[in-house]
Design a protein around this motif. Structure first.
Motif: not given
Length: 204
Positions: A33-34, A55-63, A69-76
């Motif tokens: 989920i984007a 990375a945290r903001a992506k995971a928290e937004a979907v969570a 759920a277990l939500v994985i966020g990543s950023d590079q």
């Protein structure tokens, strides 16, 4: 598999095909989920801080939309000296990136967040890590760089090279504790986080 009878949903907070492919290697069922986020660095923010925050903001937004759920966020974020190197978007910008990086070392900061919506204490819901990869690019002529780009067209990749594809021919050496971090999702760090969240990989 989790030891409980009803394992939590596993969600990858990303639209990246590269991250979906990497997570698929673990053999765990998951959804992608984007999140809808502005990924612009904040004024004065360091590259590692940008990657970790996003990375945290992506995971928290979907969570927030999918509790329990277990939500994985990543950023590079890629950096050359003090310059951040993003996704080029087109051929001209990609060629300019490769010209700038040839013969030099680029540091890729791949940040990872696992958000556990089951956590009793919301302050302890997030596990965070930043895996650094140091990449030295070969000093290649413009004609080779241009030819590579026309073959692989890595315009959606920070640094304009797909190390999992033909782009490996542009690279002189890679230093990292996690070889999957350069592609965008550090699986060694992630499997450690998932284990701490109760996920089992071998049915035991």
């Amino acid at each position: 598999m989790l030891p409980s009878s009803t394992p939590p949903r596993l969600i990858l907070a990303s639209s990246s095909a590269y991250r979906r492919e990497l997570l698929g290697r673990l053999g765990l069922p998951f959804e992608a989920i984007a999140p809808d986020l502005d990924e612009t660095p904040l004024p004065g923010e360091t590259p590692p801080a940008t990657a970790l925050r996003l990375a945290r903001a992506k995971a928290e937004a979907v969570a927030t939309l999918h509790p329990d759920a277990l939500v994985i966020g990543s950023d590079q974020v890629a950096t050359l000296d003090d310059l951040q190197i993003g996704k080029p978007g087109d051929h001209a910008r990609a060629l300019a990136q490769l010209q700038l990086m040839r013969g030099r070392e680029v540091v890729f900061h791949t940040a990872l967040c696992l958000w556990d919506g089951r956590a009793a204490n919301p302050a302890a819901a997030a596990q965070l890590d930043n895996v650094q990869v140091r990449v030295r690019f070969r000093d290649l002529p413009d004609a080779e760089l241009d030819a590579y780009l026309r073959i692989e067209q890595p315009y959606d990749c920070a640094g304009s090279a797909k190390n999992e594809g033909l782009g490996i021919a542009l690279i002189d050496h890679i230093h990292s504790l996690d070889p999957t971090a350069l592609t965008g999702l550090p699986l060694i760090a992630l499997t450690g986080m998932l284990r701490r969240a109760g996920v089992r990989f071998f049915g035991t």
